[in-house]
Design an enzyme around this catalytic site. Structure first.
Site, PDB file in Angstrom:
ATOM      1  N   GLU A 175       0.818  -1.218   0.000  1.00 20.44           N
ATOM      2  CA  GLU A 175       0.000   0.000   0.000  1.00 20.44           C
ATOM      3  C   GLU A 175       0.849   1.265   0.000  1.00 20.44           C
ATOM      4  OE1 GLU A 175      -0.435  -2.617   1.948  1.00 20.44           O
ATOM      5  OE2 GLU A 175      -2.397  -3.392   1.334  1.00 20.44           O
ATOM      6  N   HIS A 180     -10.534  -5.845   8.315  1.00 18.72           N
ATOM      7  CA  HIS A 180     -11.350  -5.706   7.104  1.00 18.72           C
ATOM      8  C   HIS A 180     -12.645  -4.943   7.360  1.00 18.72           C
ATOM      9  CE1 HIS A 180      -8.633  -8.913   5.900  1.00 18.72           C
ATOM     10  NE2 HIS A 180      -9.064  -8.821   4.660  1.00 18.72           N
TER      11      HIS A 180
END
Lengths: 326, 323
Positions: B60, B127
């Site tokens: 990321e 998540h």
């Protein structure tokens, strides 16, 4: 009782805890041979050796990751981030690992880790070295967050943080390392979840932490000359946030100011103000005023930088406005 | 008019942005041949090729880092961070670089970072997070989140056309929420909230996934003769304080709702602003209904963690009974 600088009080706390418990060790950038960028770890490598005071590569994610592993294996690491701005590289380790591990494994593993790091600006170090991010960490369940503003509290809270079984963000401030104050010798522990009235007053409550305590105190002295009596509540315990002294104070004064060095929007003051409204709604004679930094990346230019951070005049003008005296 | 899901609206918005401007690029983890784990980028690589829609490694920090470089070279990158909890490795790139470039160097940085966020989908840890408060607090970023398919289309168009970096939070539990609309739908400016439902007694302020929850609460309250006004903030930074205050000046009571943990969350800013600016008309403290102060729990317990219509209605009852 000795009078010490903040940096020497922190140094004393580290030395005492390392002597008391051999599982305590330090790691970070330049903390060993160089004694730390702000000299907080002065002399410790010489005294305790290279196994207990580790110079690391410039890799914050690795520093925190290593410390988490060590903590889970039974040691008590105290990691230094050279400034809080650099911890953003390690944010995933702090939030997704350190803060969550105890919950994710159902209490089967604990992370007794202290991360020491200074925030704050005012030294022309530019946008990537001058911010205060304690509110981010205070938003994360699983972390404890403290930000002492006096040498005595710094020593007592650092010792408590090292003995705590949870990850503690220990927020220091570049602008306070040289301030002096009384520091009790030896075993001096300050709890991580108790805030404290640092100055008594009747007319207005100023909530501040870390370097802003100094600004609040200067402002309170000036206000006193103008016939306004300010009470200062030290928000040294940010998570869990001890609101009791704040609420008690506001019930007495009816007026409140929150003062922080970081950006105002979504900052510490937002949470504190909301809690004051929730818990002392009927006692307030005016809205809670929030003071924080200008909402820009911190300017390098000296004059712009000076205006970007809150100062004594901001607090005095705000207090007078709250009391209808401007 | 046809029934359009939010997923379809975002997909169409991305397709239209790619068509309109050859400098628009889309990249992220699995956004290419797979079309994204939520199929939001479905079919885009096939249509626009591997140079404009491409897969990245699971890194990321690198995804956002290359976005900065591309934006400086004149492109309009639209990177995807696959899940909310994965954004932390990119935190330094977003806060120390993306947010600061214009102020430090005087150059625009047109990046739109898409992030599916929020819980309520039965996922594992990392998540289901709601990290919006960090970014709303960061000077130099714009932060938006749609609650309906039409707004998702229009806000994403505005974000991609904006010369400043925008964090675009997509409420993943609402990807399959439907709305009768024509695409392309109207542009939605950044910085404007909307009244999702008019009412007179309590203002319920929500954004992203909790707007639908607030509307459910409003429908239940109506059956008991209580009238709730629901405000969808849409833009978290800049924040449309005017719309919020106008509503509170009418209702005199407010409840703020979000999924992130309540302590230090976005609701604190909203509550503090309302209380400050509408101090003289408030009849009760502003209530905050939000996630609990724990790391996001395992899926089995998430219903207990998430704010639901019942918890909103309890806060409404308390606000009405105050005094």
């Amino acid at each position: 009782m000795a009078v010490l600088t903040m940096r020497d009080a922190l140094n004393q706390a580290l030395r005492e805890e390392m002597n008391r418990d051999e599982t305590v060790f330090l790691l970070g950038e330049d903390i060993g041979l160089y004694d730390g960028s702000f000299k907080v770890t002065r002399g410790l490598m010489k005294e305790f050796g290279e196994k207990r005071v580790l110079d690391t590569p410039i890799a914050e994610e690795v520093i925190i990751g290593t410390a988490i592993g060590a903590a889970m294996s039974g040691l008590r690491p105290v990691a230094e981030m050279m400034t809080v701005n650099f911890i953003l590289v390690a944010m995933d380790q702090v939030v997704n690992a350190a803060a969550h591990i105890r919950y994710m494994f159902g209490g089967g593993s604990k992370v007794p880790l202290v991360i020491r790091t200074p925030g704050g600006g005012g030294h022309q170090l530019g946008a990537q070295h001058s911010h205060s991010h304690e509110n981010w960490f205070a938003h994360v369940p699983g972390l404890k967050v403290v930000a002492p503003g006096t040498p005595g509290d710094a020593k007592g809270m650092l010792k408590s943080a090292i003995r705590d079984d949870n990850p503690v963000m220990f927020i220091e401030n570049e602008g306070t390392y040289a301030i002096k104050g009384e520091v009790p010798d030896g075993e001096h522990l300050v709890p991580l979840d108790k805030n404290d009235v640092k100055r008594q007053g009747d007319d207005v409550t100023i909530c501040a932490h870390s370097r802003m305590l100094i600004v609040a105190t200067e402002a309170a002295k000036e206000l006193e000359q103008q016939g306004i009596s300010a009470e200062i509540v030290d928000l040294r315990a940010l998570r869990p946030l001890d609101m009791a002294p704040v609420i008690e104070s506001v019930k007495k004064t009816g007026h409140a100011i929150t003062l922080e060095e970081g950006w105002r929007s979504y900052g510490v003051g937002a949470e504190v103000a909301s809690r004051i409204y929730e818990e002392a709604f009927d006692y307030l004679d005016a809205p809670v005023a929030r003071i924080g930094a200008a909402e820009v990346p911190t300017p390098y230019n000296k004059r712009l930088e000076r205006i970007a951070f809150p100062g004594k005049a901001d607090v005095v003008v705000t207090a007078r406005a709250l009391l209808g005296k401007n | 008019m046809s029934s359009v899901t939010m997923a379809k609206a975002i997909n169409t918005s991305l397709r239209d942005a790619l068509r309109k401007n050859p400098k628009t690029l889309i990249f992220g983890e699995d956004v290419g041949p797979l079309g994204g784990v939520f199929r939001i980028t479905d079919g885009l690589q096939k249509e626009f090729g591997e140079d404009r829609v491409f897969d990245t490694p699971l890194a990321e920090s690198a995804i956002i880092g290359i976005s900065v470089g591309l934006a400086l070279k004149g492109f309009r990158p639209v990177p995807e961070i696959q899940f909310d909890g994965f954004i932390y490795p990119a935190f330094d790139q977003i806060v120390s670089h993306v947010a600061k470039y214009r102020n430090r160097s005087g150059v625009p940085l047109p990046i739109t970072i898409r992030v599916p966020f929020g819980g309520n989908i039965g996922a594992v840890e990392h998540h289901s997070e709601s990290p919006e408060a960090y970014f709303a607090h960061t000077a130099g970023l714009k932060v938006v989140t749609p609650a309906t398919p039409g707004d998702a289309y229009g806000l994403l168009q505005s974000a991609i056309e904006d010369d400043d970096p925008v964090v675009f939070f997509e409420p993943k539990s609402r990807y399959y929420l439907k709305e009768e609309i024509d695409l392309p739908s109207a542009a939605v400016p950044i910085g404007k909230a909307k009244i999702s439902r008019e009412g007179s007694q309590v203002s319920v302020i929500a954004y992203g996934p909790t707007v639908e929850t607030a509307l459910q609460a409003a429908r239940s309250a109506e059956q008991e003769g209580i009238s709730l006004e629901v405000i969808d903030l849409r833009s978290l930074s800049p924040l449309d304080t005017e719309t919020v205050l106008a509503s509170v000046r009418k209702t005199h009571r407010a409840v703020v709702v979000h999924e992130a943990p309540v302590f230090g969350g976005f609701g604190a800013e909203i509550a503090a602003r309302i209380s400050h600016d509408a101090f003289d008309v408030l009849e009760a403290p502003v209530a905050r209904v939000a996630g609990l102060n724990i790391p996001y729990p395992p899926a089995r317990f998430e219903k207990l963690y998430l704010p639901d219509a019942d918890r909103i209605l309890q806060a409404v009852d308390a606000a009405l009974a105050y005094g």
